[in-house]
Scaffold this motif. Structure first.
Motif, mmCIF file in Angstrom:
data_model
loop_
_atom_site.group_PDB
_atom_site.id
_atom_site.type_symbol
_atom_site.label_atom_id
_atom_site.label_comp_id
_atom_site.label_asym_id
_atom_site.label_seq_id
_atom_site.Cartn_x
_atom_site.Cartn_y
_atom_site.Cartn_z
ATOM 1 N N MET A 191 2.433 53.777 27.954
ATOM 2 C CA MET A 191 3.610 53.140 26.839
ATOM 3 C C MET A 191 3.826 52.000 26.500
ATOM 4 S SD MET A 191 7.600 55.345 27.212
ATOM 5 C CE MET A 191 7.388 56.912 27.413
ATOM 6 N N PRO A 192 3.421 51.751 24.897
ATOM 7 C CA PRO A 192 3.087 50.361 25.013
ATOM 8 C C PRO A 192 4.523 49.975 25.284
ATOM 9 C CG PRO A 192 2.659 51.863 22.764
ATOM 10 C CD PRO A 192 3.319 52.237 24.262
ATOM 11 N N GLY A 193 4.558 48.356 25.994
ATOM 12 C CA GLY A 193 6.143 47.675 25.913
ATOM 13 C C GLY A 193 6.883 48.136 26.525
ATOM 14 N N ALA A 194 6.232 48.906 27.228
ATOM 15 C CA ALA A 194 6.810 49.556 28.494
ATOM 16 C C ALA A 194 7.964 48.686 29.287
ATOM 17 C CB ALA A 194 6.331 50.591 29.253
ATOM 18 N N ARG A 195 7.363 46.873 29.144
ATOM 19 C CA ARG A 195 8.081 46.338 30.709
ATOM 20 C C ARG A 195 8.889 45.093 29.808
ATOM 21 N NH1 ARG A 195 4.705 42.603 31.714
ATOM 22 N NH2 ARG A 195 2.807 43.501 31.571
ATOM 23 N N THR A 196 9.724 44.594 30.363
ATOM 24 C CA THR A 196 10.529 43.740 29.614
ATOM 25 C C THR A 196 9.242 42.111 30.477
ATOM 26 O OG1 THR A 196 11.649 42.704 31.658
ATOM 27 C CG2 THR A 196 12.606 44.303 29.696
ATOM 28 N N HIS A 197 9.741 41.228 29.607
ATOM 29 C CA HIS A 197 9.035 40.030 29.486
ATOM 30 C C HIS A 197 8.815 40.001 31.097
ATOM 31 C CE1 HIS A 197 13.012 38.495 28.342
ATOM 32 N NE2 HIS A 197 12.025 37.220 29.651
ATOM 33 N N TRP A 198 8.197 39.231 32.350
ATOM 34 C CA TRP A 198 8.279 38.579 33.496
ATOM 35 C C TRP A 198 9.395 38.014 33.001
ATOM 36 C CZ3 TRP A 198 6.141 41.155 36.119
ATOM 37 C CH2 TRP A 198 4.558 41.022 36.366
ATOM 38 N N HIS A 199 10.630 38.203 34.193
ATOM 39 C CA HIS A 199 11.978 36.820 34.557
ATOM 40 C C HIS A 199 11.894 36.960 35.752
ATOM 41 C CE1 HIS A 199 13.482 40.951 33.978
ATOM 42 N NE2 HIS A 199 13.920 40.772 34.810
ATOM 43 N N ARG A 200 12.817 35.520 36.024
ATOM 44 C CA ARG A 200 13.089 35.789 37.178
ATOM 45 C C ARG A 200 14.604 35.327 37.200
ATOM 46 N NH1 ARG A 200 9.097 32.118 40.101
ATOM 47 N NH2 ARG A 200 7.629 31.637 38.250
ATOM 48 N N HIS A 201 15.396 36.197 38.395
ATOM 49 C CA HIS A 201 17.002 35.452 38.170
ATOM 50 C C HIS A 201 17.389 34.947 39.567
ATOM 51 C CE1 HIS A 201 17.425 39.311 35.646
ATOM 52 N NE2 HIS A 201 17.034 40.157 36.314
ATOM 53 N N PRO A 202 18.221 33.465 39.017
ATOM 54 C CA PRO A 202 18.208 33.009 40.493
ATOM 55 C C PRO A 202 19.389 33.415 41.356
ATOM 56 C CG PRO A 202 20.251 32.426 38.307
ATOM 57 C CD PRO A 202 19.144 32.770 38.043
ATOM 58 N N LEU A 203 20.227 34.981 41.136
ATOM 59 C CA LEU A 203 20.902 34.657 42.363
ATOM 60 C C LEU A 203 20.221 36.335 42.710
ATOM 61 C CD1 LEU A 203 24.575 34.443 41.109
ATOM 62 C CD2 LEU A 203 23.112 32.947 42.792
ATOM 63 N N GLY A 204 18.455 36.690 42.416
ATOM 64 C CA GLY A 204 18.261 38.621 42.572
ATOM 65 C C GLY A 204 19.174 39.150 41.649
ATOM 66 N N GLN A 205 18.258 40.653 41.533
ATOM 67 C CA GLN A 205 18.955 41.321 41.012
ATOM 68 C C GLN A 205 18.271 42.781 41.581
ATOM 69 O OE1 GLN A 205 16.210 42.358 37.434
ATOM 70 N NE2 GLN A 205 18.684 43.036 36.835
ATOM 71 N N THR A 206 19.353 43.478 41.416
ATOM 72 C CA THR A 206 19.627 44.680 42.467
ATOM 73 C C THR A 206 19.740 45.646 41.259
ATOM 74 O OG1 THR A 206 20.179 44.172 43.993
ATOM 75 C CG2 THR A 206 19.882 46.420 43.324
ATOM 76 N N VAL A 207 18.425 46.662 40.522
ATOM 77 C CA VAL A 207 18.336 47.678 39.331
ATOM 78 C C VAL A 207 18.904 49.349 40.600
ATOM 79 C CG1 VAL A 207 16.592 49.088 38.478
ATOM 80 C CG2 VAL A 207 16.448 46.755 38.292
ATOM 81 N N PHE A 208 19.356 49.519 40.017
ATOM 82 C CA PHE A 208 19.787 51.305 40.078
ATOM 83 C C PHE A 208 19.592 52.243 39.205
ATOM 84 C CE2 PHE A 208 23.177 48.411 42.554
ATOM 85 C CZ PHE A 208 22.707 48.947 43.662
#
Length: 143
Positions: free
Chosen positions: A1-18
């Motif tokens: 799918m075109p554009g199926a992910r966001t740009h590369w990024h980081r979170h200073p405190l981390g991230q949890t995806v549910f």
């Protein structure tokens, strides 16, 4: 799918995806693309570069189904006070104070706030709204 992910990024405190509904994509820089499904939890460590797909598939689906009169939108929530998050805090998997300070308004969101964010773009008064995925995250992404 075109554009199926966001740009590369980081979170200073981390991230949890549910993942609670639907199917998405997630990738850590240099790693394989993972298909994520309801019930999956993806933990991205503090500073880990990654991308995940909600916005791209939302836009692609809006383009595909718009001509049929179907509007597709998503919500990108922050940390919300839910029974699941409460259990994570109780089990030591999530530090409440750290989660709250990760939000610009320094508190967890509520299910009611997410419901309100969903209702407006879904209403008849927003019939021209499709393909959006606004953050409803207490200002976390503004940081």
């Amino acid at each position: 799918m075109p554009g199926a992910r966001t740009h590369w990024h980081r979170h200073p405190l981390g991230q949890t995806v549910f993942v609670t509904e639907g199917i998405g994509l997630c990738q850590r820089r240099g790693g394989p693309v993972e298909i994520i499904r309801p019930g999956d939890r993806v933990l991205c460590e503090a500073g880990e570069e990654h991308g995940h797909g909600v916005i791209g598939p939302t836009r692609s689906a809006a383009l595909a189904y718009g001509p049929r009169g179907v509007r597709i939108n998503a919500i990108c929530p922050g940390t919300i006070a839910t029974p699941m998050v409460d259990a994570m805090i109780t089990n030591g998997e999530l530090d409440r104070a750290r989660a709250e300070t990760g939000q610009a308004i320094e508190r967890l969101g509520t299910a009611e706030e997410i419901a309100q964010a969903v209702l407006r773009p879904s209403s008849d008064g927003a019939g021209y709204v499709t393909g959006i995925a606004p953050p409803v995250d207490g200002g976390c992404t503004a940081r």
